[in-house]
Design a protein around this motif. Sequence first.
Motif, PDB file in Angstrom:
ATOM      1  N   HIS A 114     -15.510   1.692  -3.656  1.00  0.00           N
ATOM      2  CA  HIS A 114     -15.440   3.068  -3.149  1.00  0.00           C
ATOM      3  C   HIS A 114     -14.486   3.220  -1.965  1.00  0.00           C
ATOM      4  CE1 HIS A 114     -19.090   3.661  -5.544  1.00  0.00           C
ATOM      5  NE2 HIS A 114     -18.729   4.924  -5.543  1.00  0.00           N
ATOM      6  N   ASN A 115     -13.599   2.260  -1.782  1.00  0.00           N
ATOM      7  CA  ASN A 115     -12.768   2.310  -0.575  1.00  0.00           C
ATOM      8  C   ASN A 115     -11.368   2.839  -0.793  1.00  0.00           C
ATOM      9  OD1 ASN A 115     -14.672   1.249   1.170  1.00  0.00           O
ATOM     10  ND2 ASN A 115     -14.317  -0.787   0.286  1.00  0.00           N
ATOM     11  N   ASN A 116     -10.865   2.774  -1.995  1.00  0.00           N
ATOM     12  CA  ASN A 116      -9.444   3.057  -2.182  1.00  0.00           C
ATOM     13  C   ASN A 116      -9.252   4.255  -3.108  1.00  0.00           C
ATOM     14  OD1 ASN A 116      -8.335   0.616  -0.713  1.00  0.00           O
ATOM     15  ND2 ASN A 116      -9.844  -0.285  -2.088  1.00  0.00           N
ATOM     16  N   LEU A 117      -8.936   3.985  -4.388  1.00  0.00           N
ATOM     17  CA  LEU A 117      -8.712   5.084  -5.338  1.00  0.00           C
ATOM     18  C   LEU A 117      -9.946   5.959  -5.488  1.00  0.00           C
ATOM     19  CD1 LEU A 117      -6.899   3.805  -8.561  1.00  0.00           C
ATOM     20  CD2 LEU A 117      -6.048   5.356  -6.803  1.00  0.00           C
ATOM     21  N   LEU A 186      -2.535   9.544  -3.164  1.00  0.00           N
ATOM     22  CA  LEU A 186      -1.497  10.150  -2.320  1.00  0.00           C
ATOM     23  C   LEU A 186      -1.766   9.971  -0.835  1.00  0.00           C
ATOM     24  CD1 LEU A 186      -0.858  13.624  -4.011  1.00  0.00           C
ATOM     25  CD2 LEU A 186       0.297  11.477  -4.377  1.00  0.00           C
ATOM     26  N   PHE A 187      -3.001  10.301  -0.442  1.00  0.00           N
ATOM     27  CA  PHE A 187      -3.249  10.419   1.000  1.00  0.00           C
ATOM     28  C   PHE A 187      -3.857   9.169   1.633  1.00  0.00           C
ATOM     29  CE2 PHE A 187      -3.499  14.786  -0.814  1.00  0.00           C
ATOM     30  CZ  PHE A 187      -2.252  15.188  -0.369  1.00  0.00           C
ATOM     31  N   LYS A 188      -4.636   8.406   0.846  1.00  0.00           N
ATOM     32  CA  LYS A 188      -5.221   7.193   1.438  1.00  0.00           C
ATOM     33  C   LYS A 188      -4.317   5.982   1.231  1.00  0.00           C
ATOM     34  CE  LYS A 188      -9.383   5.807   1.977  1.00  0.00           C
ATOM     35  NZ  LYS A 188      -9.519   6.026   3.399  1.00  0.00           N
ATOM     36  N   ILE A 189      -3.658   5.969   0.057  1.00  0.00           N
ATOM     37  CA  ILE A 189      -2.878   4.772  -0.276  1.00  0.00           C
ATOM     38  C   ILE A 189      -1.401   4.949   0.087  1.00  0.00           C
ATOM     39  CG2 ILE A 189      -2.140   3.289  -2.208  1.00  0.00           C
ATOM     40  CD1 ILE A 189      -5.018   3.913  -3.388  1.00  0.00           C
ATOM     41  N   CYS A 190      -0.823   6.113  -0.252  1.00  0.00           N
ATOM     42  CA  CYS A 190       0.616   6.306   0.008  1.00  0.00           C
ATOM     43  C   CYS A 190       0.898   6.960   1.368  1.00  0.00           C
ATOM     44  CB  CYS A 190       1.239   7.181  -1.081  1.00  0.00           C
ATOM     45  SG  CYS A 190       1.054   6.530  -2.734  1.00  0.00           S
ATOM     46  N   ASP A 191      -0.143   7.408   2.058  1.00  0.00           N
ATOM     47  CA  ASP A 191       0.042   8.064   3.367  1.00  0.00           C
ATOM     48  C   ASP A 191       0.937   9.302   3.309  1.00  0.00           C
ATOM     49  OD1 ASP A 191      -1.534   6.638   5.037  1.00  0.00           O
ATOM     50  OD2 ASP A 191      -0.013   5.082   5.421  1.00  0.00           O
ATOM     51  N   CYS A 192       0.783  10.078   2.256  1.00  0.00           N
ATOM     52  CA  CYS A 192       1.622  11.279   2.138  1.00  0.00           C
ATOM     53  C   CYS A 192       1.123  12.386   3.053  1.00  0.00           C
ATOM     54  CB  CYS A 192       1.553  11.815   0.705  1.00  0.00           C
ATOM     55  SG  CYS A 192       2.440  10.821  -0.477  1.00  0.00           S
ATOM     56  N   PHE A 193       2.011  13.298   3.383  1.00  0.00           N
ATOM     57  CA  PHE A 193       1.631  14.545   4.045  1.00  0.00           C
ATOM     58  C   PHE A 193       1.588  15.655   2.997  1.00  0.00           C
ATOM     59  CE2 PHE A 193       3.051  12.706   8.109  1.00  0.00           C
ATOM     60  CZ  PHE A 193       1.968  13.088   8.886  1.00  0.00           C
ATOM     61  N   ALA A 194       0.600  16.544   3.107  1.00  0.00           N
ATOM     62  CA  ALA A 194       0.507  17.643   2.140  1.00  0.00           C
ATOM     63  C   ALA A 194       1.319  18.815   2.670  1.00  0.00           C
ATOM     64  CB  ALA A 194      -0.955  18.034   1.943  1.00  0.00           C
ATOM     65  N   ASN A 195       2.630  18.757   2.510  1.00  0.00           N
ATOM     66  CA  ASN A 195       3.440  19.828   3.114  1.00  0.00           C
ATOM     67  C   ASN A 195       4.480  20.421   2.154  1.00  0.00           C
ATOM     68  OD1 ASN A 195       5.152  17.702   3.001  1.00  0.00           O
ATOM     69  ND2 ASN A 195       5.647  17.630   5.169  1.00  0.00           N
ATOM     70  N   TRP A 196       4.227  20.288   0.853  1.00  0.00           N
ATOM     71  CA  TRP A 196       5.155  20.915  -0.099  1.00  0.00           C
ATOM     72  C   TRP A 196       4.518  22.160  -0.694  1.00  0.00           C
ATOM     73  CZ3 TRP A 196       5.317  22.138  -5.341  1.00  0.00           C
ATOM     74  CH2 TRP A 196       6.569  22.557  -5.797  1.00  0.00           C
ATOM     75  N   GLN A 197       5.280  23.215  -0.856  1.00  0.00           N
ATOM     76  CA  GLN A 197       4.724  24.439  -1.433  1.00  0.00           C
ATOM     77  C   GLN A 197       5.771  25.160  -2.282  1.00  0.00           C
ATOM     78  OE1 GLN A 197       3.425  26.557   1.987  1.00  0.00           O
ATOM     79  NE2 GLN A 197       5.338  26.264   3.070  1.00  0.00           N
TER      80      GLN A 197
END
Length: 513
Positions: A114-117, A186-197
């Motif tokens: 329960h830690n990653n995906l 995206l956010f836990k593994i790749c460290d992405c920012f949610a800034n596309w629209q």
Amino acid sequence: MIKDTILIMDFGSQYTQLIARRIRELKVFSVIEPCTVDINKIKKINPKGIILSGGPHSVYEKNAPSLNKEILELGIPILGICYGMQILVKNLKGKVIESKEREYGRAEMYIDDHNNLFYAMPAKIVSWMSHTDQVVKLPKGFIVLAHTVNTKYASIGDLDKNIYGVQFHPEVVHTDLGIQVLSNFLFKICDCFANWQLEDFISEQISEIRKKVGNKNVICGLSGGVDSSTAAVLLSKAIGKKLKCIFVNNGVLRKGEAQQVIKNFGNNSKIDFHYVDASKSFLSKLKGVVDPEQKRKIIGHEFIKVFDDEASKIKNVEFLVQGTLYPDVIESVSFFGGPTACIKSHHNVGGLPENMKLNLIEPFRQLFKDEVREIAKILEMPDYIINRHPFPGPGLAIRVIGEVIPSQLKILREADAILEKIIKKNGLYQDIWQSFCVLLPLKTVGVMGDKRTYEYVIAVRAVSSIDGMTADWSKIPFLVLNEISNSIINKVRGVNRVVLDISSKPPATIEWE
Ligand code: XMP
């Protein structure tokens, strides 16, 4: 602002675009490249993560697409989906075998890590499986993240190298919390920012179009529907009156449609609008033609020819804009070009003549209908265009089954107009993806005012759908159906029977041809 990008490598899955769409829903930019993409191009894209799509092949099949090993050495997090996971395992010296049992559809999946995906997810979810091959031995460094009763390795990962695999499809709605799995990647593994629209998509398209077009002129195939109208507004924002909108009356439009489009666009001073009435030539080319694919091809060819002719009258034209959407593309071609993938040749992507003199601009080629509607809203277009039901390029020609006969077209137009009016009056228009009439080329016996009649059958087709790729028949209330049937039979000369189409897509399609 620099935008994080996820690269999706396409191994031929029908769902590749859906993966891209889900990523965009999570507000991260995504690009799709074929699985053969050059390593230098990947480096240039500089993605925060790579997703390997599923695909129709078996990893040991002759000519099965392979994975460039260099990708594994980039240090970029990777998520392989279905075939994508199997190709990872094969490359990393694990083992994939052809399983005796095909696992298809819903499967209860138990989460082991329960830690990653699967961060913040319940112990058990429903996953959507569609595979024959199976991973039987993990590569060195991998652990099990989830399993089902049939699939020991439903999800695996090498946590140090950030390489993950899922045997199920997190991108489809049938997988519970599938979006959460992608979000964790995206956010836990790749460290992405949610800034596309979508606003960014619009401005990117505008600057790309300006760069591409330069000082040339562009013609736009305006149909009055949401896709081409939005494309026209977008283009006119980008290049002003270098955009020349051409509206072709192909003789298979609905009742009053040509007049409506002329009213909407012909009177707009910001749009250079040209009207071509080519109905006679379309109808004469369709004469005697019964085969649906042939009808579609004829209309496609004729449409482009009319454009070519019109373009030659306008100076300095080098481009043609079309509101082609992703479902049109995916159902007409497949990445590997397999013949089975061609279900219908949609007229805006199929049948382009080899000698076509114009280059295509298709700003929505990667988008789904609801995304285009979203763009139309951002561009402040009127609601009646934004919410208009889709109407196919080949128009009523694929709704008069068999040969397109003008007298039958007339009957269909009247019936269709009545249907639309009743659907709207009863407040159902917004909830229905598409509703229309189909004229069947057969007559049946009826009785009207004590007299025997022998007239045509109208089929009513109404479906609910999210993107046109799958659809279910709309459960229109009986009283409304009653009103539809009565009105059509009473008001339209030449019809004495109305039937309702109750098939879903698949296995049927939305249009009858
Ligand atoms: P089918 O019949 O393939 O339709 O289930 C899916 C959606 O696509 C529309 N459609 C077309 N749209 N050109 C278009 O622009 C075409 O040739 C075409 N054929 C089908 C159909 O109305 C439905 O919304």
